[in-house]
Scaffold this motif. Sequence first.
Motif, mmCIF file in Angstrom:
data_model
loop_
_atom_site.group_PDB
_atom_site.id
_atom_site.type_symbol
_atom_site.label_atom_id
_atom_site.label_comp_id
_atom_site.label_asym_id
_atom_site.label_seq_id
_atom_site.Cartn_x
_atom_site.Cartn_y
_atom_site.Cartn_z
ATOM 1 N N PRO A 178 73.609 25.203 25.083
ATOM 2 C CA PRO A 178 73.036 26.469 25.101
ATOM 3 C C PRO A 178 71.946 26.896 26.060
ATOM 4 N N ILE A 235 73.541 28.752 28.782
ATOM 5 C CA ILE A 235 73.989 30.208 28.339
ATOM 6 C C ILE A 235 72.767 31.203 28.920
ATOM 7 N N TRP A 261 68.832 29.942 24.439
ATOM 8 C CA TRP A 261 69.551 30.494 25.822
ATOM 9 C C TRP A 261 68.453 30.863 27.060
#
Length: 312
Positions: free
Chosen positions: A256, A259, A278
């Motif tokens: 995560p 991202i 993120w």
Amino acid sequence: MQSSNLFEDLFPSLDGEQAFTLYEAVKDRLPFASHPTNSERHSGLLDVAPSVDAFVFDAFGVLNVGTTPIPGASDCIQELRRLGKKVFVLTNAASFNRNETFEKFNKLGFDFTHDELVTSRNAAELDLASFGPEHCWGVAATDTFRIEDLACQSLEITDDPETYENVSAFLFLSVQNWTEARQALLEKSLSQNPRPVVIANPDIVAPRGEYFSVEPGYFGHRMDRHYGIDVHFHGKPFPSVYDLVEERLQGSQIEPGRICMVGDTLHTDVLGGAARGWKTALVTDHGLFKGLDPELYIDKSGIRPDWMVGSI
């Protein structure tokens, strides 16, 4: 400029400060997230590409403004692909079906595949299925909506009071054709017979040049706050759309924290991405903060992106 009186008025025309106030008023309904102490400023996303494996783009104010692509956006996407980055679009636009969404971005000059396009409508339609086949949905939609687009029983709700009584739940895809009279019919019907409401576009407002108009999220929060209706929101910053992106990344071994959600708003793009763990990048030159100082609103909201760029 007419005030919203915190969801009391229907169809107010709002300025940026009033729009910001509405989002702040519903923060208790939005996901919680931690944010960095400071934001790094960069000339574009390529500066932060070494820290990111997958970029997830909002559309309006990031890739396009209306029917006009933002200069350099397509080139940026191509360069990120060349660098081996995954790219997705994550949009709260729920008016279009899957093929119409693909055609929209194709006409704008972007070469996204169907799997790279994730919409709040995708998540909402999955939620409809979870209610079971016995439900008949009353749908607020656009002129181009087709009942057969939905894989469930549905009726388009209009000015006929009987249609509000003949459904067991409601779905908002758009408020393009919504009116004060229809909202009054809906609220009267729900007050007498409470039923679930699914909001497939949780945006409270949308920019319309010199002012902001209200979107489906406005009516969802109004019903949630004032009538205690069971309202289900799908789209940024709510989690179901992020589930869809991460499902499409399964097998890629991307964590995560690698991202990045790229958008032009704090309470939807930045908050939603941060709540998911993120990284976040705020675009400031084309969307909500065009001509404004985003730091003022970052300080007021406490919602801070990792990075800020004028354009991608």
